[in-house]
Design an enzyme around this catalytic site. Structure first.
Site, PDB file in Angstrom:
ATOM      1  CG  ASN A  29      -0.164  -0.112   2.499  1.00  0.00           C
ATOM      2  OD1 ASN A  29       0.597   0.784   2.847  1.00  0.00           O
ATOM      3  ND2 ASN A  29      -0.328  -1.217   3.225  1.00  0.00           N
ATOM      4  NE  ARG A  30      -1.991   5.344  -3.745  1.00  0.00           N
ATOM      5  CZ  ARG A  30      -1.431   5.388  -4.950  1.00  0.00           C
ATOM      6  NH1 ARG A  30      -0.170   5.740  -5.087  1.00  0.00           N
ATOM      7  NH2 ARG A  30      -2.146   5.077  -6.007  1.00  0.00           N
TER       8      ARG A  30
END
Ligand code: C5P
Length: 234
Positions: A29-30
């Site tokens: 994820n970011r």
């Protein structure tokens, strides 16, 4: 040595996890890790010893002032994060679970590299079966004793306060820090801290400042809690 006389011991989880699909691909994820590293830096600056369990990020570990101990545990997957975090949790006074742990991982790991050719034989679609990862924070909540303080984070796209309060109870937390998806990979954030006793504090600032305020708030609450439990034991 009694907990009130020695340096507080702090566990911080930070960054994303990576869940491998095959030897070259993974799910992630970011998360940049900035908030977790800011919390770790603030805890060190406040005179705590810190165990930082970190997923893969592009950040240097925070500097430890003289006398303070920083132990960095570098991990990739949620299961590795759990293996490092649970023993550190056992010996800690305060824990901040800031990591964006992947809720799911591929059910199977392909040893080599998945080939496009093989996929084409199955109609060209790749169907990934995902299985849930262990919830590290929930497990810590189950093991928490009276003298430990547990802080979780909640990243919510909608219905933030309601979902965050649900997490606070479900995971047996003392504080939950609510933020929105825009906080991911940014240097600033807009967070609301929700305490078990109903207190609410909103902070909009650089993540480094938010880290400092969270640590100050949690340390103050932990010390108060420690005095209370001592008074009841006497
Ligand atoms: O339930 P949700 O994933 O939104 O909860 C977020 C909080 O739980 C964060 O503090 C995160 O670090 C922690 N968490 C965890 N293990 C997981 C999922 C989330 O420790 N598998």
């Amino acid at each position: 040595m009694s907990a009130s006389l020695r340096r507080p011991r702090v566990l911080v989880t930070a960054g994303p996890t990576r869940e491998p699909i095959d030897r070259v691909r993974y799910l992630t994820n970011r998360s940049s890790g900035r908030m977790g590293y800011a919390v770790a830096a603030a805890a060190l600056a406040a005179g705590c010893d810190v165990d930082l369990v970190t997923g893969p990020v592009d950040l240097a570990p925070p500097p430890a002032p003289r006398g303070a101990r920083l132990t960095v545990h570098r991990v990739e997957t949620a299961r590795q994060m759990r293996a490092a975090a649970l023993p550190a949790f056992r010996g800690c006074d305060l824990a901040f679970h800031v990591a964006a742990v992947s809720d799911f991982r591929p059910a199977r790991f392909v040893r080599g590299k998945l080939k496009k050719r093989d996929l084409a034989a199955r109609g060209g679609a790749l169907v990934l079966e995902l299985v849930p990862n262990p919830d590290i924070l929930w497990e810590c909540g189950q093991r928490k004793h009276q003298r430990q303080l547990l802080v979780g984070f909640a990243l919510e796209a909608a219905d933030g306060v309601r979902n965050a309060l649900f997490k606070l109870r479900e995971k047996n937390l003392d504080f939950v820090v609510l933020n929105g998806p825009s906080a991911l990979n940014a240097t600033r954030a807009d967070v609301t801290v929700l305490a078990r006793d109903g207190e609410r504090i909103s902070i909009r600032a650089e993540k480094s400042r938010i880290g400092g305020q969270l640590v100050a708030l949690a340390l103050e609450r932990w010390r108060r809690q420690l005095h209370k439990t001592k008074a009841t034991i006497r």
